[in-house]
Design a protein around this motif. Structure first.
Motif, PDB file in Angstrom:
ATOM      1  N   GLU A 192       0.844  -1.197   0.000  1.00 56.95           N
ATOM      2  CA  GLU A 192       0.000   0.000   0.000  1.00 56.95           C
ATOM      3  C   GLU A 192       0.878   1.245   0.000  1.00 56.95           C
ATOM      4  OE1 GLU A 192      -3.673   1.611   2.702  1.00 56.95           O
ATOM      5  OE2 GLU A 192      -1.840   1.047   3.776  1.00 56.95           O
ATOM      6  N   THR A 193       0.526   2.198  -0.819  1.00 58.51           N
ATOM      7  CA  THR A 193       1.213   3.491  -0.798  1.00 58.51           C
ATOM      8  C   THR A 193       0.338   4.478  -0.022  1.00 58.51           C
ATOM      9  OG1 THR A 193       0.224   4.086  -2.935  1.00 58.51           O
ATOM     10  CG2 THR A 193       2.395   3.070  -2.975  1.00 58.51           C
ATOM     11  N   GLY A 194       0.731   4.728   1.223  1.00 56.94           N
ATOM     12  CA  GLY A 194      -0.019   5.656   2.065  1.00 56.94           C
ATOM     13  C   GLY A 194      -0.785   4.936   3.163  1.00 56.94           C
ATOM     14  N   PHE A 195      -0.138   4.699   4.315  1.00 56.62           N
ATOM     15  CA  PHE A 195      -0.801   4.004   5.416  1.00 56.62           C
ATOM     16  C   PHE A 195      -1.895   4.855   6.043  1.00 56.62           C
ATOM     17  CE2 PHE A 195      -1.000   2.537   9.910  1.00 56.62           C
ATOM     18  CZ  PHE A 195      -1.345   1.218   9.691  1.00 56.62           C
ATOM     19  N   GLY A 196      -1.630   6.169   6.148  1.00 56.65           N
ATOM     20  CA  GLY A 196      -2.641   7.088   6.666  1.00 56.65           C
ATOM     21  C   GLY A 196      -3.155   6.696   8.026  1.00 56.65           C
ATOM     22  N   CYS A 197      -4.459   6.490   8.112  1.00 58.71           N
ATOM     23  CA  CYS A 197      -5.120   6.118   9.368  1.00 58.71           C
ATOM     24  C   CYS A 197      -5.087   4.614   9.619  1.00 58.71           C
ATOM     25  CB  CYS A 197      -6.580   6.571   9.361  1.00 58.71           C
ATOM     26  SG  CYS A 197      -6.850   8.270   8.883  1.00 58.71           S
ATOM     27  N   GLY A 198      -4.552   3.849   8.684  1.00 59.71           N
ATOM     28  CA  GLY A 198      -4.520   2.399   8.844  1.00 59.71           C
ATOM     29  C   GLY A 198      -5.818   1.715   8.495  1.00 59.71           C
ATOM     30  N   LEU A 199      -6.765   2.455   7.929  1.00 59.94           N
ATOM     31  CA  LEU A 199      -8.102   1.886   7.699  1.00 59.94           C
ATOM     32  C   LEU A 199      -8.102   0.806   6.630  1.00 59.94           C
ATOM     33  CD1 LEU A 199     -10.225   5.147   7.936  1.00 59.94           C
ATOM     34  CD2 LEU A 199     -10.074   3.304   9.618  1.00 59.94           C
ATOM     35  N   ASN A 200      -7.311   0.980   5.581  1.00 61.14           N
ATOM     36  CA  ASN A 200      -7.276  -0.053   4.547  1.00 61.14           C
ATOM     37  C   ASN A 200      -6.711  -1.355   5.098  1.00 61.14           C
ATOM     38  OD1 ASN A 200      -8.292   1.723   2.618  1.00 61.14           O
ATOM     39  ND2 ASN A 200      -6.254   2.337   1.910  1.00 61.14           N
ATOM     40  N   PHE A 201      -5.659  -1.235   5.910  1.00 60.89           N
ATOM     41  CA  PHE A 201      -5.100  -2.435   6.532  1.00 60.89           C
ATOM     42  C   PHE A 201      -6.121  -3.107   7.437  1.00 60.89           C
ATOM     43  CE2 PHE A 201      -3.117  -4.020  10.508  1.00 60.89           C
ATOM     44  CZ  PHE A 201      -2.657  -5.230   9.996  1.00 60.89           C
ATOM     45  N   LEU A 202      -6.775  -2.338   8.280  1.00 60.38           N
ATOM     46  CA  LEU A 202      -7.733  -2.912   9.222  1.00 60.38           C
ATOM     47  C   LEU A 202      -8.919  -3.546   8.498  1.00 60.38           C
ATOM     48  CD1 LEU A 202      -7.672  -0.083  11.919  1.00 60.38           C
ATOM     49  CD2 LEU A 202      -6.593  -2.339  12.069  1.00 60.38           C
ATOM     50  N   ALA A 203      -9.410  -2.888   7.460  1.00 61.53           N
ATOM     51  CA  ALA A 203     -10.526  -3.444   6.691  1.00 61.53           C
ATOM     52  C   ALA A 203     -10.108  -4.720   5.973  1.00 61.53           C
ATOM     53  CB  ALA A 203     -11.039  -2.414   5.691  1.00 61.53           C
ATOM     54  N   THR A 204      -8.869  -4.767   5.495  1.00 61.70           N
ATOM     55  CA  THR A 204      -8.367  -5.965   4.817  1.00 61.70           C
ATOM     56  C   THR A 204      -8.235  -7.120   5.798  1.00 61.70           C
ATOM     57  OG1 THR A 204      -7.172  -4.566   3.244  1.00 61.70           O
ATOM     58  CG2 THR A 204      -6.506  -6.878   3.386  1.00 61.70           C
ATOM     59  N   TRP A 205      -7.686  -6.843   6.953  1.00 60.75           N
ATOM     60  CA  TRP A 205      -7.554  -7.862   7.999  1.00 60.75           C
ATOM     61  C   TRP A 205      -8.933  -8.399   8.385  1.00 60.75           C
ATOM     62  CZ3 TRP A 205      -5.241  -6.456  13.478  1.00 60.75           C
ATOM     63  CH2 TRP A 205      -5.220  -7.617  14.270  1.00 60.75           C
TER      64      TRP A 205
END
Length: 616
Positions: free
Chosen positions: A63-76
């Motif tokens: 991912e380019t841009g961790f930001g708030c971490g929402l994409n990671f959390l939603a993926t998990w």
């Protein structure tokens, strides 16, 4: 080695129209129509992840841009709901991460991610440049945060990537995140048939993806965004031949950490050691201090030391107490040996520019208050440092991996040979002890007997600890100065260790006890002006170091690997060294930048032209 910024500049948490907003880029971090829904629509569905996970043993996302971490959390969360058996490696780059406090505030807006968010916040690192690795969900999910410039970080990443989340701020606001150089890195690390998805449909994004070899499609966007882009490389995803079984030789901190890291990735392990239990050799250390050291060295040694220390602390916090092992995070005070050394320490801390929760200079009064003993000079305080009981730690690592591991004690490997693609471990009589897909040599100086030429680049270093009767001073943390002295542990202080390259006999010597008594008096002269040695006590062992005093990690020959040469820093270096090796043998993204990988690689001692030199 590529230079890194001295400090990370955190993003400031502000809000606009119900969305997290960046004043620096005048843009929002996520859709105002729903952040989690956007993540699921654009990145998860856009890359067809649930279907692809069902067909994979492991899967890597960048991912380019961790930001708030929402994409990671939603993926998990999606992976958890899918019940797919694959292991997820999620790599995300971020130049300006939020502070822990701000990220905690931001994530409260999504209570549906509460459990996942709590785990992320618990593991969240100090904001230090470089790679930071975390494990979640029993090891099924691995997150690697790359803190720094996106192009620079990705250029130092060694990985085989299945899917990309391109989620920088809008190209017009943040063109660096959509540059030709970035797309060049995307193309470099992508596997055939890799996919990409992004909320942006800008022409520069399409052009960048096409230049990296992707076929691009425009699809309906989420919320108020009319369009988004998905992309795919041609070809077929490489078929995987998952590693089934590994044999690890040596159950000290290096070997136990290797067994733990491999078992966490679902690999069956046999762990062999000549002692009856884990941590019975040089890792028996009853009071091992775990700390980094401030240095003006910005190369491999300096950076590996800090990365390894932070990783070790995260692991020890995870293992502490539930597994019958205690991580004593007391902080550690480092004192200079002389005025010139003090000046170097101060310059090193200032050069690093790390947050005060990681390292800071303290005056004599603050040092006294922190460690509990009278200190008459400035020092360097490591708040996250502490000490461990070595054998208990090795036991905890082995115990936590027991579902995937068999420990075989009182067994000494004498030779390693291969038959086809199988590695055989044999005893002194040539009898096969066990076999596996790969073998990992992690038995310290004992590795010399398994290597055909005796590994002249490995050297033995004897060290002796002494045990002193408690003093009146209520010391609360280890204090270091050319050695260390500990608080009272089991009714005694530990002081050491000697450094002896001339002898390998582990019998205790009066000469070394005397050296340690003098060492205690130099470290804390007020507390140990007349130290008393506990009769009949002490501990000595032979450690293993390399010529350049860096660990030796990686492939030695076909299906044969090494995790060696931790020297006196095994408990600070061992866990990350093992995770690095586990990533290499499993094909996972590496937890170290490429220059560091090269700096600790076996290749600096073993040439490709003579692979057989590692076979006895």
């Amino acid at each position: 080695m590529t230079s890194k910024p001295a400090t990370i500049r955190p993003a400031q948490a502000t809000f606009k129209d119900g969305a997290v907003y960046s004043a620096d880029y005048a843009d929002i971090y996520h859709s105002v129509d729903g952040a989690i829904q956007e993540a699921r629509h654009v990145f998860i569905a856009g890359n067809d992840l649930p279907n692809r996970w069902q067909q994979a043993n492991s899967f890597t996302i960048v991912e380019t841009g961790f930001g708030c971490g929402l994409n990671f959390l939603a993926t998990w969360d999606t992976l958890k709901q899918s019940a797919a058996a694959c292991h997820l490696d999620f790599v995300s780059v971020e130049k300006s991460p939020f502070s822990l406090e701000d990220l905690s505030t931001i994530l409260r807006a999504w209570p549906e991610l509460g459990t996942f968010a709590s785990e992320l916040l618990r593991a969240y690192p100090p904001l230090i440049p470089g790679f930071h690795r975390f494990h979640f969900d029993g090891g099924k999910v691995t997150l690697t945060l790359l803190l720094g410039d996106a192009v620079e970080m990705l250029s130092e990443l060694e990985a085989r990537v299945d899917a990309f989340f391109l989620d920088g701020f809008a190209p017009a606001r943040n063109p660096e995140m959509w540059s030709d150089a970035l797309f060049e890195q995307v193309g470099r690390i992508a596997v055939p048939a890799a996919s990409a998805a992004t909320y942006s449909s800008a022409g520069v994004v399409r052009k960048g993806l096409e230049s990296a070899g992707f076929a691009v499609q425009k699809k309906p966007g989420y919320g108020r965004k009319r369009d988004m882009l998905t992309a795919q490389l041609p070809g077929t995803r490489p078929s995987s031949h998952p590693l089934r079984k590994a044999v690890v030789i040596g159950a000290g901190i290096a070997g136990a950490s290797c067994a733990f890291a491999l078992a966490r990735r679902g690999i069956e392990i046999e762990l062999l050691d000549r002692k009856s239990g884990p941590g019975g050799g040089a890792s028996f250390n009853p009071a091992a201090v775990v700390r980094p050291f401030p240095t003006l060295d910005t190369g491999v040694r300096g950076r590996f030391t800090w990365a390894a220390f932070l990783y070790a602390v995260r692991l020890y916090r995870e293992l502490s107490k539930p597994m019958g092992f205690t991580w004593h995070e007391t902080g550690v005070l480092q004192l200079a040996r002389d005025s010139a050394h003090h000046e170097r320490l101060v310059r090193a801390v200032e050069m690093l520019g790390y947050p005060p929760e990681v390292v800071r200079i303290v005056n004599a009064q603050e040092a006294t208050e922190l460690c509990g003993a009278q200190i008459s000079e400035k020092g360097v305080w490591f708040p996250m440092a502490g000490f461990v009981e070595g054998q208990a730690l090795c036991g905890a690592l082995v115990e936590s991996a027991q579902k995937s591991m068999t420990f075989i004690g009182r067994t000494e490997a004498q030779a390693i040979r291969t038959e086809g693609e199988t590695v055989l471990i044999t005893d002194a009589d040539g009898k096969t002890l066990t076999s596996a897909d790969i073998a990992i040599v992690a038995n310290g100086i004992g590795a010399k007997s398994l290597i055909a030429d005796g590994a002249p680049w490995l050297r033995a270093v004897r060290g002796q600890l002494s045990e002193l009767a408690p003093v009146a001073t209520r010391l609360r943390s280890p204090v270091c100065r050319e050695g260390y002295v500990t608080p009272v542990i089991r009714d005694r202080h530990y002081v050491g260790a000697t450094f002896d390259e001339a002898h390998t006999d582990t019998s205790l010597t009066d000469e070394d006890h005397e050296a340690n008594l003098q060492r205690a008096a130099r470290i804390l002269p007020d507390a140990f002006d007349n130290p008393n040695l506990i009769p009949g006590s002490g501990w000595a062992a032979v450690r293993c170091a390399s010529r350049d005093r860096l660990p030796v990690i990686g492939a030695a020959d076909l299906n044969l690997y090494c995790c060696l040469a931790m020297g006196s820093r095994g408990f600070s270096w061992g866990p990350l060294a093992a995770e690095t090796l586990a990533s290499i043998v499993s094909g996972a993204p590496r937890p170290l930048e490429q220059p560091m990988l090269q700096g600790v690689s076996t290749s600096r001692y073993v040439t490709e032209g003579s692979p057989q030199r590692f076979l006895a």
